[in-house]
Design an enzyme around this catalytic site. Structure first.
Site, short mmCIF file in Angstrom:
data_model
loop_
_atom_site.label_atom_id
_atom_site.label_comp_id
_atom_site.label_asym_id
_atom_site.label_seq_id
_atom_site.Cartn_x
_atom_site.Cartn_y
_atom_site.Cartn_z
N GLU A 33 0.86 -1.20 0.00
CA GLU A 33 0.00 0.00 0.00
C GLU A 33 0.89 1.23 0.00
O GLU A 33 1.80 1.34 0.80
CB GLU A 33 -0.92 -0.03 1.22
CG GLU A 33 -1.62 1.27 1.55
CD GLU A 33 -2.49 1.84 0.43
OE1 GLU A 33 -3.28 1.09 -0.15
OE2 GLU A 33 -2.34 3.05 0.15
N ARG A 106 -17.39 3.74 6.11
CA ARG A 106 -16.35 3.12 5.30
C ARG A 106 -15.15 2.67 6.12
O ARG A 106 -14.58 1.61 5.89
CB ARG A 106 -15.82 4.24 4.41
CG ARG A 106 -15.69 4.05 3.06
CD ARG A 106 -15.51 5.39 2.42
NE ARG A 106 -16.54 5.47 1.45
CZ ARG A 106 -16.43 5.00 0.24
NH1 ARG A 106 -15.32 4.50 -0.19
NH2 ARG A 106 -17.44 5.05 -0.58
N TYR A 213 -28.60 8.75 5.36
CA TYR A 213 -28.87 7.54 6.15
C TYR A 213 -28.09 7.56 7.46
O TYR A 213 -27.06 8.22 7.56
CB TYR A 213 -28.61 6.25 5.36
CG TYR A 213 -27.27 6.09 4.67
CD1 TYR A 213 -26.16 5.64 5.36
CD2 TYR A 213 -27.15 6.35 3.31
CE1 TYR A 213 -24.94 5.44 4.71
CE2 TYR A 213 -25.94 6.16 2.65
CZ TYR A 213 -24.84 5.71 3.35
OH TYR A 213 -23.66 5.52 2.70
N ASP A 290 -11.86 -1.33 -8.17
CA ASP A 290 -11.98 -0.16 -9.05
C ASP A 290 -10.94 -0.15 -10.16
O ASP A 290 -11.15 0.48 -11.20
CB ASP A 290 -11.85 1.14 -8.23
CG ASP A 290 -13.20 1.65 -7.73
OD1 ASP A 290 -14.19 0.90 -7.81
OD2 ASP A 290 -13.26 2.80 -7.25
P1 FAD Z 1 -9.62 2.15 -3.77
O1 FAD Z 1 -10.53 2.40 -2.64
O2 FAD Z 1 -9.36 3.27 -4.72
O3 FAD Z 1 -8.24 1.64 -3.15
C1 FAD Z 1 -7.05 1.61 -3.90
C2 FAD Z 1 -5.89 1.51 -2.93
O4 FAD Z 1 -4.69 1.33 -3.67
C3 FAD Z 1 -5.70 2.77 -2.09
O5 FAD Z 1 -5.48 2.41 -0.75
C4 FAD Z 1 -4.48 3.44 -2.72
O6 FAD Z 1 -3.74 4.21 -1.80
C5 FAD Z 1 -3.70 2.22 -3.20
N1 FAD Z 1 -2.82 2.48 -4.34
C6 FAD Z 1 -3.11 3.18 -5.46
N2 FAD Z 1 -2.07 3.18 -6.31
C7 FAD Z 1 -1.10 2.45 -5.71
C8 FAD Z 1 0.21 2.08 -6.11
N3 FAD Z 1 0.73 2.46 -7.29
N4 FAD Z 1 0.97 1.31 -5.27
C9 FAD Z 1 0.45 0.91 -4.06
N5 FAD Z 1 -0.79 1.25 -3.64
C10 FAD Z 1 -1.57 2.00 -4.46
N6 FAD Z 1 -19.55 1.47 -3.22
C11 FAD Z 1 -20.44 0.65 -2.59
O7 FAD Z 1 -20.32 -0.58 -2.68
N7 FAD Z 1 -21.48 1.18 -1.88
C12 FAD Z 1 -21.66 2.54 -1.75
O8 FAD Z 1 -22.60 2.98 -1.09
C13 FAD Z 1 -20.73 3.40 -2.40
N8 FAD Z 1 -20.89 4.74 -2.31
C14 FAD Z 1 -19.97 5.56 -2.91
C15 FAD Z 1 -20.15 6.93 -2.81
C16 FAD Z 1 -19.26 7.79 -3.42
C17 FAD Z 1 -19.48 9.27 -3.33
C18 FAD Z 1 -18.15 7.25 -4.14
C19 FAD Z 1 -17.16 8.15 -4.79
C20 FAD Z 1 -17.98 5.88 -4.25
C21 FAD Z 1 -18.89 5.01 -3.65
N9 FAD Z 1 -18.75 3.63 -3.74
C22 FAD Z 1 -19.66 2.81 -3.14
C23 FAD Z 1 -17.65 3.03 -4.53
C24 FAD Z 1 -16.53 2.51 -3.64
O9 FAD Z 1 -16.09 3.54 -2.77
C25 FAD Z 1 -15.33 2.03 -4.48
O10 FAD Z 1 -15.80 1.28 -5.57
C26 FAD Z 1 -14.40 1.16 -3.65
O11 FAD Z 1 -13.96 1.87 -2.51
C27 FAD Z 1 -13.19 0.70 -4.49
O12 FAD Z 1 -12.28 0.02 -3.66
P2 FAD Z 1 -10.85 -0.42 -4.23
O13 FAD Z 1 -10.14 -1.04 -3.08
O14 FAD Z 1 -11.00 -1.20 -5.47
O15 FAD Z 1 -10.12 0.93 -4.67
#
Ligand code: FAD
Length: 411
Positions: A33, A106, A213, A290
C-alpha cells in the site's frame, strides 16, 4: 523463489478483501500500500445482500452488523417537492436474499477487513508505491522504490488510476461532470430536522441528488450531495467548488436545503468511471476492484463488486486446491470468464440510473408518475444484483427478470 504466493497492490477495501479471501484458502499473501497507513477517507457505504452474504462466509458479518445499521427501506423522494416517489422494502431482504442490507461507515468496513487480515497473517506493508509491472518466467515482478519483487500472481487493486490497467487497456477515466460532497456527523446535529433514522433516503432532482442515512447504530448521520458542475461542463479546471454546490440545490425542498450546511466543504469527489473492459487478466497479473471496474456510484455497488471479485477468485482457487493442486492460469481464466460481464452490466446500468435520477422537466414528471405506481415489494430490478454472486457465466442471472432465488453454494 518468492516468499509469497500472491502480491496484492493496494490496501483499499478491494485489496484487503482479496488478501483475506486468499489467505483463508491457505495462501501466503502480501499487500503493498502506498499510503503510510491503511485507512479509508470518506463517509458511509451501503452494502447490499450480495456483499453481506460474502462477509458472512468470511466470518465478518457479526462485526459488521455491530458497527452498522440495517435500514428498513430504500426510499426515493423528489428533491424539488419532497414527496415520496417509491421505496424498496428491505425488512424482508434477509428472507429473500439470505443476507441483510447494511449501511456502515467506510472506515468501519475497512477496519473490519484489516483486523481480519492481521488475524489471518496477511503481510501488510505501507509506504510502497508500485510504479511498474514486468512479466517474468515465474510470475510477475512489481517495481517500487525499494526495488523489485516477484510473486507467482499479482493482483492490482490500485483503484481508478491503476498503474497496472494500461498494460491491459488504453482507456482513460471518464468524467461525468458530477461532483459528490459528503458529510458524516454526530446524529444530535440532525435531531431537530425532518430526517429518517431508519431508512436510506435519496432525493432525486434536476441534475442533482441528495442521500441520507444513519450510521454506527444511529450515533452518526451520513449525507451525500451530488450535482452536475457547470464549470466541468465549461472545461474549467477548478470544478466542483462549494459555490457550485449551493447553486445546484437552490430549487430543492426544505429537507434537502436544511442538510446542505452540514456537508464537509473542504473536500469533494469528482465522479469518474471507465468504459467496461472484458479482459482483466494478462499472464499472472489480474485487475480487481476499481482498477478493473470503477463505476458511477448510483447503484452503490463499487465496493460490493470489489468484495465479490475477491470471493469469486478465492472460490476458484479453493476449488482447485481441494481438487489436488492449484492451476493459477485456470483459476484466473475462470475469474475472467465471469466477473467482467457482471461488472459491465453494473457500470452501464449505473450510468443509466444516474440519468434517470437527474431528469428535468417533462421526463422528470413522467418518471415520478411511473415510480409512484410501482409495487414496493417488486424486487425484479435488484434480484440480478442482490442474489447469489455467480461463479460461472451460466450462473449469472438475466437482468430485470424476477428469478426464484437459491442460496449460493458454499465450498
Ligand atoms: P480504492 O478504494 O481506490 O483503493 C485503492 C488503494 O490502492 C488505495 O489504498 C491506494 O492508496 C492504493 N494504491 C493506489 N495506487 C497504488 C500504487 N501504485 N501502489 C500501491 N498502492 C496503491 N460502493 C459501494 O459498494 N457502496 C456505496 O454505497 C458506495 N458509495 C460511494 C459513494 C461515493 C461518493 C463514491 C465516490 C464511491 C462510492 N462507492 C460505493 C464506490 C466505492 O467507494 C469504491 O468502488 C471502492 O472503494 C473501491 O475500492 P478499491 O479497493 O477497489 O479501490
Amino acid at each position: 523463489m518468492s516468499d509469497v504466493d500472491v502480491l496484492v497492490v493496494g490496501g483499499g477495501i478491494g485489496g484487503l478483501a482479496n488478501a483475506l479471501a486468499l489467505t483463508q484458502k491457505g495462501l501466503r499473501v502480501r499487500v503493498l500500500e502506498r499510503a503510510p497507513e491503511f485507512g479509508e477517507v470518506g463517509a458511509g457505504l451501503q452494502i447490499a445482500p450480495n456483499c453481506t452474504r460474502i462477509l458472512e462466509s468470511w466470518g465478518l458479518l457479526e462485526e459488521v452488523l455491530s458497527l452498522g445499521v440495517r435500514p428498513e427501506n430504500l426510499v426515493m423522494k423528489d428533491a424539488v417537492d419532497g414527496t415520496v416517489l417509491t421505496r424498496l422494502d428491505l425488512s424482508d431482504a434477509r428472507e429473500r436474499y439470505g443476507s441483510p442490507y447494511v449501511v456502515i461507515h467506510r472506515s468501519d468496513l475497512h477496519g473490519t477487513l484489516l483486523r481480519a487480515c492481521r488475524r489471518a497473517g496477511v503481510d501488510l506493508v505501507n509506504n510502497v508505491a508500485v510504479t511498474a509491472y514486468e512479466h517474468v518466467d515465474d510470475g510477475v515482478a512489481v517495481v517500487h522504490q525499494g526495488g523489485r519483487e516477484v510473486a507467482p500472481v499479482v493482483l492490482a487493486a490500485d483503484g481508478l488510476y491503476s498503474v497496472a490497467r494500461p498494460l491491459i487497456s488504453d482507456d482513460e477515466p471518464v468524467s461525468s461532470a458530477y461532483v459528490a460532497y459528503r458529510g458524516a456527523i454526530p446524529a444530535e446535529q440532525v435531531a431537530s430536522m425532518d430526517v429518517s433514522m431508519s431508512d436510506v433516503v435519496v432525493y432525486v432532482g434536476p441534475h442533482c441528488h441528495f442521500v441520507q442515512y444513519p450510521l454506527r447504530q444511529g450515533e452518526m448521520f451520513n449525507q451525500v450531495a451530488v450535482f452536475r458542475s457547470p464549470k466541468a461542463l465549461a472545461g474549467q479546471e477548478d470544478w466542483g467548488t462549494p459555490d457550485e454546490l449551493d447553486a445546484a440545490f437552490t430549487d430543492t425542498c426544505d429537507q434537502v436545503r436544511a442538510g446542505l450546511p452540514l456537508m464537509w466543504r473542504d473536500r469533494w469527489w469528482r465522479m469518474f468511471d471507465r468504459e467496461p473492459i472484458m479482459n482483466w487478466v494478462q499472464g499472472r497479473l489480474a485487475l480487481t476492484g476499481d482498477a478493473a471496474h470503477p463505476p458511477l456510484q448510483y447503484l452503490a455497488q463499487g465496493a460490493v463488486m470489489a468484495i465479490e471479485d475477491a470471493w469469486v477468485l478465492s472460490e476458484h482457487v479453493g476449488a482447485q486446491l481441494a481438487a489436488g493442486g492449484l492451476d493459477w492460469d485456470a483459476a484466473l481464466a475462470a475469474y475472467n470468464a465471469v466477473r467482467p460481464e457482471h461488472c459491465r452490466r453494473v457500470l452501464t446500468t449505473a450510468r443509466a440510473w444516474g440519468e434517470l435520477w437527474h431528469l428535468t422537466d417533462g421526463p422528470r414528471e413522467a418518471r415520478n408518475e411511473l415510480l409512484r405506481h410501482r409495487d414496493v415489494h417488486d424486487y425484479s430490478f435488484v434480484d440480478w444484483l442482490y442474489g447469489p454472486t455467480a461463479l460461472t457465466p451460466d450462473q449469472e442471472p438475466p437482468m430485470f427478470t424476477p428469478q426464484p432465488l437459491e442460496q449460493p453454494a458454499r465450498t
